[in-house]
Design a protein around this motif. Structure first.
Motif, short mmCIF file in Angstrom:
data_model
loop_
_atom_site.label_atom_id
_atom_site.label_comp_id
_atom_site.label_asym_id
_atom_site.label_seq_id
_atom_site.Cartn_x
_atom_site.Cartn_y
_atom_site.Cartn_z
N THR A 7 0.83 -1.21 0.00
CA THR A 7 0.00 0.00 0.00
C THR A 7 0.86 1.26 0.00
OG1 THR A 7 -1.80 -1.14 1.13
CG2 THR A 7 -1.79 1.26 1.26
N LEU A 8 1.85 1.29 0.86
CA LEU A 8 2.73 2.46 0.93
C LEU A 8 3.53 2.64 -0.35
CD1 LEU A 8 3.96 2.16 4.63
CD2 LEU A 8 2.37 3.86 3.69
N GLY A 9 3.95 1.54 -0.95
CA GLY A 9 4.68 1.64 -2.22
C GLY A 9 3.83 2.25 -3.31
N LEU A 10 2.58 1.81 -3.42
CA LEU A 10 1.68 2.36 -4.43
C LEU A 10 1.37 3.83 -4.16
CD1 LEU A 10 -0.78 -0.66 -4.78
CD2 LEU A 10 0.86 0.13 -6.51
N GLN A 11 1.19 4.18 -2.90
CA GLN A 11 0.93 5.58 -2.55
C GLN A 11 2.11 6.46 -2.92
OE1 GLN A 11 -0.01 5.40 1.64
NE2 GLN A 11 -2.15 4.84 1.29
N ARG A 12 3.30 5.99 -2.63
CA ARG A 12 4.49 6.79 -2.92
C ARG A 12 4.67 6.96 -4.42
NH1 ARG A 12 10.66 5.34 -1.08
NH2 ARG A 12 11.65 7.18 -1.98
N MET A 13 4.44 5.90 -5.20
CA MET A 13 4.54 6.02 -6.65
C MET A 13 3.52 7.02 -7.19
SD MET A 13 5.42 2.21 -8.14
CE MET A 13 4.71 1.15 -6.87
N SER A 14 2.29 6.92 -6.70
CA SER A 14 1.24 7.83 -7.16
C SER A 14 1.61 9.28 -6.85
CB SER A 14 -0.08 7.46 -6.50
OG SER A 14 -1.10 8.34 -6.91
N ALA A 15 2.13 9.51 -5.65
CA ALA A 15 2.52 10.87 -5.26
C ALA A 15 3.65 11.42 -6.13
CB ALA A 15 2.93 10.89 -3.78
N ALA A 16 4.46 10.51 -6.70
CA ALA A 16 5.57 10.92 -7.55
C ALA A 16 5.19 11.05 -9.02
CB ALA A 16 6.72 9.92 -7.40
N GLY A 17 3.90 10.86 -9.33
CA GLY A 17 3.46 11.06 -10.70
C GLY A 17 3.33 9.79 -11.52
N VAL A 18 3.53 8.64 -10.89
CA VAL A 18 3.29 7.37 -11.57
C VAL A 18 1.78 7.13 -11.59
CG1 VAL A 18 3.66 4.87 -11.47
CG2 VAL A 18 5.52 6.45 -10.85
N GLN A 19 1.25 6.73 -12.73
CA GLN A 19 -0.19 6.50 -12.83
C GLN A 19 -0.51 5.07 -12.39
OE1 GLN A 19 -2.50 8.27 -15.92
NE2 GLN A 19 -0.71 9.32 -16.77
N VAL A 20 -1.30 4.94 -11.35
CA VAL A 20 -1.67 3.64 -10.80
C VAL A 20 -2.96 3.18 -11.49
CG1 VAL A 20 -2.27 2.38 -8.70
CG2 VAL A 20 -0.56 4.21 -8.61
N VAL A 21 -2.88 2.02 -12.14
CA VAL A 21 -4.01 1.53 -12.93
C VAL A 21 -4.30 0.08 -12.56
CG1 VAL A 21 -3.41 3.06 -14.85
CG2 VAL A 21 -2.54 0.71 -14.84
N ALA A 22 -5.43 -0.43 -13.05
CA ALA A 22 -5.74 -1.86 -12.98
C ALA A 22 -5.25 -2.53 -14.26
CB ALA A 22 -7.24 -2.05 -12.82
N ALA A 23 -4.94 -3.80 -14.17
CA ALA A 23 -4.45 -4.53 -15.35
C ALA A 23 -5.46 -4.47 -16.49
CB ALA A 23 -4.14 -5.97 -14.97
N GLU A 24 -6.74 -4.63 -16.18
CA GLU A 24 -7.75 -4.56 -17.25
C GLU A 24 -7.82 -3.17 -17.87
OE1 GLU A 24 -11.74 -5.98 -16.91
OE2 GLU A 24 -11.08 -8.01 -16.37
N SER A 25 -7.62 -2.14 -17.05
CA SER A 25 -7.57 -0.78 -17.60
C SER A 25 -6.47 -0.69 -18.65
CB SER A 25 -7.33 0.24 -16.50
OG SER A 25 -8.41 0.31 -15.61
N ALA A 26 -5.29 -1.21 -18.30
CA ALA A 26 -4.17 -1.17 -19.24
C ALA A 26 -4.53 -1.89 -20.53
CB ALA A 26 -2.94 -1.81 -18.60
N ALA A 27 -5.11 -3.07 -20.42
CA ALA A 27 -5.43 -3.86 -21.61
C ALA A 27 -6.45 -3.15 -22.50
CB ALA A 27 -5.96 -5.23 -21.18
N PHE A 28 -7.48 -2.58 -21.90
CA PHE A 28 -8.50 -1.90 -22.71
C PHE A 28 -7.97 -0.59 -23.28
CE2 PHE A 28 -11.39 -4.91 -20.72
CZ PHE A 28 -12.23 -5.22 -21.78
N GLU A 29 -7.04 0.05 -22.60
CA GLU A 29 -6.42 1.25 -23.18
C GLU A 29 -5.52 0.88 -24.35
OE1 GLU A 29 -4.80 3.78 -20.03
OE2 GLU A 29 -6.61 3.38 -18.85
N TRP A 30 -4.80 -0.24 -24.26
CA TRP A 30 -4.02 -0.71 -25.41
C TRP A 30 -4.95 -1.00 -26.59
CZ3 TRP A 30 -1.04 -4.72 -21.96
CH2 TRP A 30 0.06 -4.08 -21.35
#
Length: 198
Positions: free
Chosen positions: A154-177
């Protein structure tokens, strides 16, 4: 969003500009990861979706001599995927090398990286932050990441998000592709999604 406005396409994954990096899903690491089987299943889904839309995929291994190779299940039907070994926790050097090799033979450069793997708060996090520093657009498929302890994840994902990394779901990625139900390979994605067992 005002009526008629187009969304900012840079906030979406694009198959033409993206690579997938699956980090350190190895024989001696995965068994100690919380919900490791689910993490592996999500990463298998991502690998298969990436193959449908010709998204280049890289696998990394952290000190394979000690931690073992990538789990065979991840390679099922994709034994020829490139793999790079590393000693640093971050895989950024390996990803940048992979991008340089890919961009040398592509007409459209890869400027996006979608990450998944283990552990969220160590190797995935450090890779994401270093790639952001290199000016790349970084996404992390949250459901395809894992740590030994949920708090660390949880803390890792929060820190990445705060740094500008976009946190997505795997299905989101697939449908965006995929981009549209008119895509000639949408039916394959639909079948893949329908048969997800987790």
């Amino acid at each position: 969003m005002m009526s008629g406005e187009r969304p900012n396409v840079s906030e979406l994954l694009c198959a033409d500009n993206c690579c997938l990096v699956l980090i350190d899903l190895q024989e001696r690491l995965l068994p100690v990861i919380r919900q490791g089987e689910t993490v592996l299943a999500v990463c298998q889904f991502l690998r298969q979706a990436a193959a449908i839309f010709s998204v280049p995929t890289l696998l990394t291994e952290q000190y394979p001599k000690g931690l073992g190779p990538v789990v065979p299940a991840l390679l099922d039907g994709a034994e020829d995927l490139p793999r790079m070994s590393k000693l640093r926790f971050s895989a950024a050097r390996e990803v940048l090398q992979f991008l340089e090799e890919q961009n040398g033979v592509r007409s459209v450069p890869l400027t996006q990286v979608c990450l998944a793997g283990i552990e969220t708060h160590v190797c995935v996090l450090q890779t994401a932050l270093e790639l952001r520093r290199e000016g790349l657009q970084v996404f992390v498929a949250a459901d395809g990441t894992g740590s030994r302890f949920e708090t660390d994840r949880t803390l890792g994902l929060q820190r990445m998000s705060a740094a500008g990394v976009q946190v997505v779901a795997a299905e989101s990625a697939a449908f965006e592709w995929c981009g549209t139900a008119e895509h000639p390979r949408f039916r394959e994605l639909s079948q893949l999604v329908r048969h997800r067992g987790y």
